[in-house]
Design an enzyme around this catalytic site. Structure first.
Site, PDB file in Angstrom:
ATOM      1  N   GLY A   1       5.066   1.263   4.558  1.00 14.75           N
ATOM      2  CA  GLY A   1       6.402   1.834   4.385  1.00 14.75           C
ATOM      3  C   GLY A   1       7.387   0.946   3.631  1.00 14.75           C
ATOM      4  O   GLY A   1       8.076   1.404   2.711  1.00 14.75           O
TER       5      GLY A   1
ATOM      6  N   ASN B   1       0.869  -1.178   0.000  1.00  9.28           N
ATOM      7  CA  ASN B   1       0.000   0.000   0.000  1.00  9.28           C
ATOM      8  C   ASN B   1       0.908   1.231   0.000  1.00  9.28           C
ATOM      9  O   ASN B   1       1.519   1.556   1.017  1.00  9.28           O
ATOM     10  CB  ASN B   1      -0.884  -0.028   1.266  1.00  9.28           C
ATOM     11  CG  ASN B   1      -1.664   1.263   1.448  1.00  9.28           C
ATOM     12  OD1 ASN B   1      -1.775   2.072   0.521  1.00  9.28           O
ATOM     13  ND2 ASN B   1      -2.216   1.454   2.643  1.00  9.28           N
ATOM     14  N   TRP B   2       0.987   1.886  -1.157  1.00  6.13           N
ATOM     15  CA  TRP B   2       1.903   3.036  -1.270  1.00  6.13           C
ATOM     16  C   TRP B   2       1.354   4.296  -0.617  1.00  6.13           C
ATOM     17  O   TRP B   2       2.044   5.313  -0.546  1.00  6.13           O
ATOM     18  CB  TRP B   2       2.200   3.320  -2.754  1.00  6.13           C
ATOM     19  CG  TRP B   2       3.161   2.341  -3.377  1.00  6.13           C
ATOM     20  CD1 TRP B   2       3.753   1.272  -2.762  1.00  6.13           C
ATOM     21  CD2 TRP B   2       3.633   2.341  -4.728  1.00  6.13           C
ATOM     22  NE1 TRP B   2       4.561   0.603  -3.648  1.00  6.13           N
ATOM     23  CE2 TRP B   2       4.506   1.235  -4.863  1.00  6.13           C
ATOM     24  CE3 TRP B   2       3.404   3.161  -5.835  1.00  6.13           C
ATOM     25  CZ2 TRP B   2       5.148   0.941  -6.063  1.00  6.13           C
ATOM     26  CZ3 TRP B   2       4.041   2.859  -7.030  1.00  6.13           C
ATOM     27  CH2 TRP B   2       4.915   1.768  -7.141  1.00  6.13           C
ATOM     28  N   LYS B   3       0.088   4.272  -0.232  1.00  5.25           N
ATOM     29  CA  LYS B   3      -0.563   5.459   0.353  1.00  5.25           C
ATOM     30  C   LYS B   3      -0.368   6.666  -0.586  1.00  5.25           C
ATOM     31  O   LYS B   3      -0.370   6.497  -1.804  1.00  5.25           O
ATOM     32  CB  LYS B   3      -0.030   5.735   1.757  1.00  5.25           C
ATOM     33  CG  LYS B   3      -0.054   4.484   2.626  1.00  5.25           C
ATOM     34  CD  LYS B   3       0.188   4.772   4.061  1.00  5.25           C
ATOM     35  CE  LYS B   3       0.296   3.465   4.822  1.00  5.25           C
ATOM     36  NZ  LYS B   3       0.241   3.615   6.247  1.00  5.25           N
TER      37      LYS B   3
ATOM     38  N   GLU C   1      -5.083  -4.966  10.790  1.00  3.71           N
ATOM     39  CA  GLU C   1      -4.080  -3.917  10.946  1.00  3.71           C
ATOM     40  C   GLU C   1      -4.338  -3.158  12.242  1.00  3.71           C
ATOM     41  O   GLU C   1      -5.141  -2.200  12.251  1.00  3.71           O
ATOM     42  CB  GLU C   1      -4.165  -2.943   9.768  1.00  3.71           C
ATOM     43  CG  GLU C   1      -3.903  -3.583   8.423  1.00  3.71           C
ATOM     44  CD  GLU C   1      -3.331  -2.582   7.437  1.00  3.71           C
ATOM     45  OE1 GLU C   1      -2.229  -2.839   6.935  1.00  3.71           O
ATOM     46  OE2 GLU C   1      -3.951  -1.542   7.191  1.00  3.71           O
TER      47      GLU C   1
ATOM     48  N   GLU D   1      -6.686   4.725   7.987  1.00  6.57           N
ATOM     49  CA  GLU D   1      -6.464   6.145   7.660  1.00  6.57           C
ATOM     50  C   GLU D   1      -7.698   6.751   6.996  1.00  6.57           C
ATOM     51  O   GLU D   1      -7.981   7.938   7.170  1.00  6.57           O
ATOM     52  CB  GLU D   1      -5.208   6.284   6.782  1.00  6.57           C
ATOM     53  CG  GLU D   1      -3.949   6.086   7.619  1.00  6.57           C
ATOM     54  CD  GLU D   1      -2.758   5.544   6.845  1.00  6.57           C
ATOM     55  OE1 GLU D   1      -2.765   5.556   5.603  1.00  6.57           O
ATOM     56  OE2 GLU D   1      -1.802   5.080   7.517  1.00  6.57           O
TER      57      GLU D   1
HETATM   58  C1  PEP Z   1      -0.687   0.137   6.111  1.00  9.03           C
HETATM   59  O1  PEP Z   1      -0.903   1.339   6.196  1.00  9.03           O
HETATM   60  O2  PEP Z   1      -1.485  -0.601   5.520  1.00  9.03           O
HETATM   61  C2  PEP Z   1       0.530  -0.369   6.745  1.00  9.03           C
HETATM   62  C3  PEP Z   1       0.556  -1.614   7.075  1.00  9.03           C
HETATM   63  O3  PEP Z   1       1.556   0.541   6.954  1.00  9.03           O
HETATM   64  P1  PEP Z   1       3.016   0.230   7.575  1.00  9.03           P
HETATM   65  O4  PEP Z   1       3.493  -1.082   6.994  1.00  9.03           O
HETATM   66  O5  PEP Z   1       3.846   1.377   7.153  1.00  9.03           O
HETATM   67  O6  PEP Z   1       2.826   0.128   9.042  1.00  9.03           O
END
Ligand code: PEP
Length: 279
Positions: free
Chosen positions: A257, A37-39, A190, A123
């Site tokens: 990330g 997930n590149w956000k 998550e 988010e």
């Molecule tokens: C996400 O936002 O889906 C996520 C898992 O982020 P991170 O790996 O950066 O915690």
């Protein structure tokens, strides 16, 4: 009288069959996913470099979810690379089409090569006010049009500390899957406190929570829940992937990330690919 005996026997047989089915542990053949997930990160040039450098691996299902403006370029770059990578969106609207400024429909996502869509990421729940009802509308729209929803659920730190995790996850699952009978979904657990913080859940506690999630999925969808992939997400990286990979109810990871650079994402893919081969 004859008819009532017939109905009585029919009901007996029906009850016996459904009782047997509900107790059956169907043989599962769950897919293993490593999803990025590149956000709100990356431009066209960075996407081009990423798909050029990523090695990927056909033993796991690799999905990249770039921001909306990169979906079509990413589709072309993946096609050009010939690598086994699928495309997903980070969000979608629930309507077929119409006056919804700034939104993207499922048919638009399908048109640019998407097969998956993340729905209900924490988010979006936090910053865009998405609730379980809206998540449910989006899930139903995705399923109706042939996109696989990646449904995100998870508790906040406050909820964790007040021992509300199971209650929160149960509410989110029943909400997201209201009036849904299909098991063509992916669940991403998550924990909100683990996202982007470097404070990942331990593999043991994630496994326990995933087993709980599966038990709730069985209540909602019946025995077919055994085939649903449940992914862990929250500061997953190359170093902790191996711990998650060996857990029986962890069927992959959703990565933020560490999915931005091909090298770190490949590191995670390789861990899960090795786990798949040794099964
Ligand atoms: C996400 O936002 O889906 C996520 C898992 O982020 P991170 O790996 O950066 O915690």
């Amino acid at each position: 009288m004859e008819q009532s005996i017939e109905i009585y026997i029919k009901n007996l047989v029906r009850d016996a069959i459904s009782h047997t089915l509900s107790g059956l542990e169907l043989q599962h053949d769950r897919k293993t996913y490593v999803i990025g997930n590149w956000k709100m990160n990356n431009m066209v040039a960075e996407a081009a470099e990423f798909f050029h450098d990523l090695k990927s691996n056909k033993n796991v299902s690799v999905v990249i979810c770039p921001p909306t403006q990169l979906l079509y370029p990413a589709h072309l770059l993946i096609k050009q690379s010939g690598k086994p990578i699928a495309l997903g969106s980070q969000n979608v609207h629930w309507a077929d089409q119409g006056a919804y400024t700034g939104e993207t429909s499922t048919s638009m996502l399908l048109d640019v090569g998407c097969e998956y869509v993340i729905i209900g990421h924490s988010e979006r729940r936090q910053y865009a006010g998405e609730d379980d009802q809206l998540v449910n509308k989006k899930v139903k729209q995705a399923l109706k049009t042939g996109l696989t929803p990646i449904i995100c659920i998870g508790e906040t730190l406050e909820e964790k500390n007040s021992r509300q995790t199971e209650r929160v996850l149960t509410t989110q699952l029943f909400g997201a899957l209201k009036d849904v009978s299909s098991s063509e979904v992916i669940i991403a657990y998550e924990p909100v406190w683990a996202i982007g913080t470097g404070q990942s859940a331990t593999a043991d506690s994630a496994q326990q929570t995933h087993a709980y999630i599966r038990s709730v999925l069985k209540q909602i969808l019946g025995p077919q829940a055994v085939g649903i992939s449940i992914l862990y997400g929250g500061s997953a990286n190359e170093s902790n992937a191996a711990d998650y990979c060996v857990m029986p109810d962890i069927d992959g990871v959703l990565v933020g990330g560490a999915s931005l650079k091909a090298q770190s994402f490949d590191g995670i893919i390789n861990v899960f690919a090795k786990g798949e081969k040794s099964k």
